[in-house]
Design a protein around this motif. Structure first.
Motif, PDB file in Angstrom:
ATOM      1  N   ALA A  94       0.835  -1.205   0.000  1.00  0.00           N
ATOM      2  CA  ALA A  94       0.000   0.000   0.000  1.00  0.00           C
ATOM      3  C   ALA A  94       0.866   1.251   0.000  1.00  0.00           C
ATOM      4  CB  ALA A  94      -0.943  -0.002   1.201  1.00  0.00           C
ATOM      5  N   VAL A  95       1.910   1.256   0.826  1.00  0.00           N
ATOM      6  CA  VAL A  95       2.842   2.396   0.860  1.00  0.00           C
ATOM      7  C   VAL A  95       3.492   2.560  -0.501  1.00  0.00           C
ATOM      8  CG1 VAL A  95       5.008   3.252   1.840  1.00  0.00           C
ATOM      9  CG2 VAL A  95       3.289   2.222   3.340  1.00  0.00           C
ATOM     10  N   ASN A  96       3.994   1.458  -1.063  1.00  0.00           N
ATOM     11  CA  ASN A  96       4.655   1.493  -2.364  1.00  0.00           C
ATOM     12  C   ASN A  96       3.709   2.004  -3.446  1.00  0.00           C
ATOM     13  OD1 ASN A  96       6.629   1.057  -4.317  1.00  0.00           O
ATOM     14  ND2 ASN A  96       5.988  -1.048  -4.648  1.00  0.00           N
ATOM     15  N   ASN A  97       2.465   1.521  -3.427  1.00  0.00           N
ATOM     16  CA  ASN A  97       1.483   1.930  -4.423  1.00  0.00           C
ATOM     17  C   ASN A  97       1.188   3.424  -4.317  1.00  0.00           C
ATOM     18  OD1 ASN A  97      -1.700   2.417  -4.792  1.00  0.00           O
ATOM     19  ND2 ASN A  97      -0.974   0.972  -6.346  1.00  0.00           N
ATOM     20  N   TYR A  98       0.904   3.889  -3.120  1.00  0.00           N
ATOM     21  CA  TYR A  98       0.549   5.301  -2.957  1.00  0.00           C
ATOM     22  C   TYR A  98       1.743   6.221  -3.237  1.00  0.00           C
ATOM     23  CZ  TYR A  98      -0.556   9.797  -1.089  1.00  0.00           C
ATOM     24  OH  TYR A  98      -0.716  11.149  -0.972  1.00  0.00           O
ATOM     25  N   MET A  99       2.904   5.852  -2.724  1.00  0.00           N
ATOM     26  CA  MET A  99       4.092   6.705  -2.874  1.00  0.00           C
ATOM     27  C   MET A  99       4.735   6.561  -4.257  1.00  0.00           C
ATOM     28  SD  MET A  99       4.331   8.293   0.043  1.00  0.00           S
ATOM     29  CE  MET A  99       6.006   8.852   0.245  1.00  0.00           C
ATOM     30  N   LYS A 100       4.264   5.581  -5.040  1.00  0.00           N
ATOM     31  CA  LYS A 100       4.804   5.308  -6.377  1.00  0.00           C
ATOM     32  C   LYS A 100       6.314   5.075  -6.333  1.00  0.00           C
ATOM     33  CE  LYS A 100       1.171   7.807  -8.800  1.00  0.00           C
ATOM     34  NZ  LYS A 100       0.364   6.685  -9.126  1.00  0.00           N
ATOM     35  N   ILE A 101       6.728   4.294  -5.351  1.00  0.00           N
ATOM     36  CA  ILE A 101       8.151   4.056  -5.131  1.00  0.00           C
ATOM     37  C   ILE A 101       8.783   3.326  -6.312  1.00  0.00           C
ATOM     38  CG2 ILE A 101       9.821   2.839  -3.670  1.00  0.00           C
ATOM     39  CD1 ILE A 101       7.888   3.474  -1.290  1.00  0.00           C
TER      40      ILE A 101
END
Length: 115
Positions: A94-101
């Protein structure tokens, strides 16, 4: 019975999240992300303030109906709980998806390759 349904949903959410098929947005509290699914929503959160021996959940996935009411949760109180790893992976995705890492890092690599 409902607990089994929430555990099954959690596994399905994990599968879709790891393939970037769920769009996450920040939740209303620190270290939380939410996504709309059908007529409801889910909220994944991590509690970084308390050690594992405290009586508050360490990480959780909350299921919310169309009126904003909690209809179920999957919580882990310790990193040794059976569902901890799957919830931690959902949170990280979820963090990766939102932050577009991943997209950002790929674009940085691509830019460096073109220079």
């Amino acid at each position: 019975m409902n607990e089994d349904k929430f555990l099954d949903l959690t596994k399905r959410i994990y599968d879709k999240t790891k393939h970037n098929l769920i769009n996450w947005t920040p939740g209303s509290s620190l270290n939380s992300y939410q996504a709309v699914l059908g007529n409801g929503a889910i909220l994944i959160w991590i509690n970084e303030q308390y050690p594992e021996d405290y009586d508050k959940p360490l990480i959780g996935l909350t299921f919310i109906n169309d009126r904003g009411e909690c209809i179920g949760t999957v919580n882990c109180y310790s990193s040794s709980d059976s569902d901890y790893e799957i919830l931690n992976q959902i949170y990280s995705s979820a963090v990766n998806n939102y932050m577009k890492i991943d997209e950002t890092i790929k674009s940085m690599y691509d830019d460096l390759l073109m220079r």
